[in-house]
Motif scaffolding. Structure first.
Motif, mmCIF file in Angstrom:
data_model
loop_
_atom_site.group_PDB
_atom_site.id
_atom_site.type_symbol
_atom_site.label_atom_id
_atom_site.label_comp_id
_atom_site.label_asym_id
_atom_site.label_seq_id
_atom_site.Cartn_x
_atom_site.Cartn_y
_atom_site.Cartn_z
ATOM 1 N N VAL A 102 0.889 -1.164 0.000
ATOM 2 C CA VAL A 102 0.000 0.000 0.000
ATOM 3 C C VAL A 102 0.923 1.209 0.000
ATOM 4 C CG1 VAL A 102 -1.721 1.263 1.336
ATOM 5 C CG2 VAL A 102 -1.761 -1.252 1.304
ATOM 6 N N MET A 103 0.966 1.930 -1.115
ATOM 7 C CA MET A 103 2.001 2.964 -1.238
ATOM 8 C C MET A 103 1.416 4.368 -1.386
ATOM 9 S SD MET A 103 5.358 3.226 -3.701
ATOM 10 C CE MET A 103 4.596 3.719 -5.231
ATOM 11 N N ARG A 104 1.912 5.264 -0.554
ATOM 12 C CA ARG A 104 1.694 6.711 -0.747
ATOM 13 C C ARG A 104 3.026 7.307 -1.172
ATOM 14 N NH1 ARG A 104 -1.599 10.820 2.991
ATOM 15 N NH2 ARG A 104 -3.234 9.653 1.915
ATOM 16 N N HIS A 105 2.986 8.084 -2.241
ATOM 17 C CA HIS A 105 4.236 8.644 -2.777
ATOM 18 C C HIS A 105 3.976 10.064 -3.243
ATOM 19 C CE1 HIS A 105 8.048 8.867 -4.944
ATOM 20 N NE2 HIS A 105 8.383 7.714 -4.386
ATOM 21 N N TRP A 106 4.998 10.906 -3.144
ATOM 22 C CA TRP A 106 4.843 12.307 -3.571
ATOM 23 C C TRP A 106 4.798 12.442 -5.087
ATOM 24 C CZ3 TRP A 106 9.141 12.902 -6.444
ATOM 25 C CH2 TRP A 106 10.260 12.160 -6.085
#
Ligand code: CP
Length: 329
Positions: A102-106
């Motif tokens: 589960v990835m949050r990235h800028w």
């Protein structure tokens, strides 16, 4: 469903299937039923390159309530700060046993790039990529809207879409991954979507989106929305150039006490005022007044708890089925 990257990939039946599964999960999400054994032996990694409260914690709660193991990875304090690449980071996490990332990235497009890279066999869930998309936020918003819409029509939410519902999304559309994912999903579910923003906070090409565009919040309120979704002003993405000024923004595009009184008089789904939504975190006194933030019409905490049900549904659909076709949602 192999990955969840964008709500634009979801057909109406995909979207309804996730929402209906989330309804089935809600007794576990709200702790009436303690846990399901569905994902026992599977491992979910929360890989966060940007800050988060709601998304990261609710993915953790969702995975644990499905009996999965959870590893939380924050880029701050990790070997990313020593220059380790995304590829090496992800392969390290998979070697430790990850089944889903589960990835949050800028960076806009980061989750899609990871899913297409061939670096990992893990299912990839986009938990927010730059200003691009935040699909589970749109799904939890849709679950919240659908509950109100169905209740107003005197029936349960399962199987119901949002045909006939009018939703206004208000504020910093330019920087909002919540708005993009919301527009695609609400349109797929049959809602009529209006955007309200200063011209400086609308993206290039917005006229191609399946929405009506308004510059005046007061005029848009006169169109009689059933729900008003306020967006956070993302000052951190404005490079110190907040335009219009915060005071002008609040006066013209904020949900002030005066506009709250108008929202209270609108015919909402149940005829008792329009629903107010906000993805959080709320900037009280900027895009929303304290009275509107604390109003009984504001569903912000329902949205948070629906986030657990939706994320349980997504993890269940991704990890409890085998995928031989390499498809993504
Ligand atoms: N709505 C949302 O994505 O909140 P967080 O940034 O706290 O996860």
């Amino acid at each position: 469903m192999r990955h969840l990257l964008s709500t634009a990939d979801l057909s109406p039946s995909d979207a309804l299937s996730i929402l209906d599964t989330a309804e089935e999960m809600s007794a576990v999400a709200t702790r009436e039923v303690k846990k399901l054994p569905t994902l026992r032996g599977r491992t979910v990694v929360n890989l966060f390159f940007e800050d988060s409260t709601r998304t990261r914690i609710s993915f953790e709660a969702a995975a644990k309530r499905l009996s999965a193991d959870v590893m939380n990875f924050s880029a701050k304090g990790s070997s990313v700060s020593k220059g380790e690449s995304l590829k090496d980071t992800v392969q390290t996490l998979e070697a430790i046993g990850a089944d889903a990332i589960v990835m949050r990235h800028w960076a806009s497009g980061a989750a899609a790039q990871l899913a297409a890279s061939g670096w990992t066999d893990c299912a990839v869930v986009n938990a927010g990529d730059g200003t691009h998309e935040h699909p589970t936020q749109a799904l939890l918003d849709a679950l919240t809207l659908r509950r109100g819409w169905a209740a107003g029509r005197g029936h349960g939410p399962r199987g119901t879409d949002l045909t006939g519902m009018r939703v206004l999304i208000v504020g910093d559309i330019l920087h909002s991954r919540v708005a993009r994912s919301g527009v695609w999903l609400l349109n797929t579910l049959g809602a009529e979507v209006g955007l309200v923003a200063p011209p400086t906070l609308l993206p290039v090409g917005v006229e191609q989106w399946p929405v009506s565009v308004h510059y005046s919040f007061d005029e848009a309120l006169a169109s009689g929305p059933h729900a008003v979704m306020m967006l956070r002003v993302q000052a951190e993405r404005m490079g110190g150039a907040f335009f219009p000024t915060p005071a002008e923004y609040t006066r013209r595009w904020g949900l002030t006490d005066e506009r709250l009184a108008r929202v209270e008089r609108l015919d909402g789904p149940g005829g008792d005022g329009a629903m107010i939504l906000h993805p959080g975190p709320m900037n009280r006194g900027v895009e929303i007044s304290a009275a509107a933030a604390d109003s009984p019409l504001n569903r912000v905490l329902d949205q948070v708890s629906h986030g657990v049900s939706v994320r349980m549904a997504v993890l269940h659909l991704l990890l409890s089925q085998s995928h031989d076709d390499g498809s993504s949602a």
